[in-house]
Design an enzyme around this catalytic site. Structure first.
Site, short mmCIF file in Angstrom:
data_model
loop_
_atom_site.label_atom_id
_atom_site.label_comp_id
_atom_site.label_asym_id
_atom_site.label_seq_id
_atom_site.Cartn_x
_atom_site.Cartn_y
_atom_site.Cartn_z
NE ARG A 79 8.28 7.40 -9.45
CZ ARG A 79 7.33 7.33 -9.32
NH1 ARG A 79 5.48 6.66 -9.88
NH2 ARG A 79 7.66 5.19 -10.24
CD GLU A 124 9.90 -4.46 -12.36
OE1 GLU A 124 9.29 -4.01 -11.94
OE2 GLU A 124 10.76 -4.59 -13.59
#
Length: 187
Positions: free
Chosen positions: A73, A110
């Site tokens: 993006r 993460e």
């Protein structure tokens, strides 16, 4: 909307309203417990997207020569920002997407690890560079992209994001980096 209306800098109220109408939320995606912010409604509305891009350019530092956009993006948002300010655009790609022998960096996320790469011949020495991405969350991708970009002997002017999820502490992973965001979401 006319070109004259689009060229005028949008007001804060107009930009704030677009957050609630053009960013959708998807609970438990991509994993349980995550609230995914989707920019697709913004991308499909040409007037809203152009309004946000015009506003965003007012948040950027002076003298940017190249925008580095993080896949994927960051490409979608970084390229029109680069166009608007007259800068070049350099993609920071996922591993294996660039030909030749790109510069790369593997980093932790993460929920796993990733590798980003930038073509070796992307910048002249001393170029003035800005990182752009859609989201600053925990800061892992931004920190890695900045680290890789700095290896090119460039002047990193900062990083700019469409959305910052303040509660996830991404800013803490980018000490000493000038940051700007269109929207800050406190959660």
């Amino acid at each position: 909307m006319t070109d004259a209306a689009l060229s005028a800098a949008p007001g804060a109220a107009e930009i704030d309203a677009l957050l609630s109408t053009h960013i959708s939320e998807h609970p438990d995606f991509p994993i349980p417990g995550v609230l995914f912010r989707d920019i697709t409604p913004l991308l499909r509305d040409p007037v809203a997207l152009r309004t946000v891009i015009r506003h965003w350019t007012t948040l950027l530092p002076e003298g940017v020569e190249y925008i580095v956009g993080a896949e994927a993006r960051g490409f979608v948002l970084g390229a029109p920002l680069a166009y608007e300010i007259g800068a070049g655009f350099i993609p920071a790609r996922k591993a294996g997407k660039l030909p030749g022998d790109p510069a790369g960096l593997t980093y932790s996320l993460e929920y796993g690890s990733a590798r980003i790469e930038i073509p070796q011949d992307s910048f002249p020495a001393g170029a003035r560079v800005l990182l752009v991405d859609d989201l600053l969350a925990t800061g892992g991708t931004a920190a890695a992209t900045l680290e890789l970009t700095r290896r090119f002997d460039v002047e990193v002017l900062g990083a700019s994001f469409l959305i910052e999820l303040v509660g996830l502490g991404g800013r803490d992973r980018l000490p000493g980096t000038e940051l700007s965001t269109v929207w800050r979401i406190e959660d």
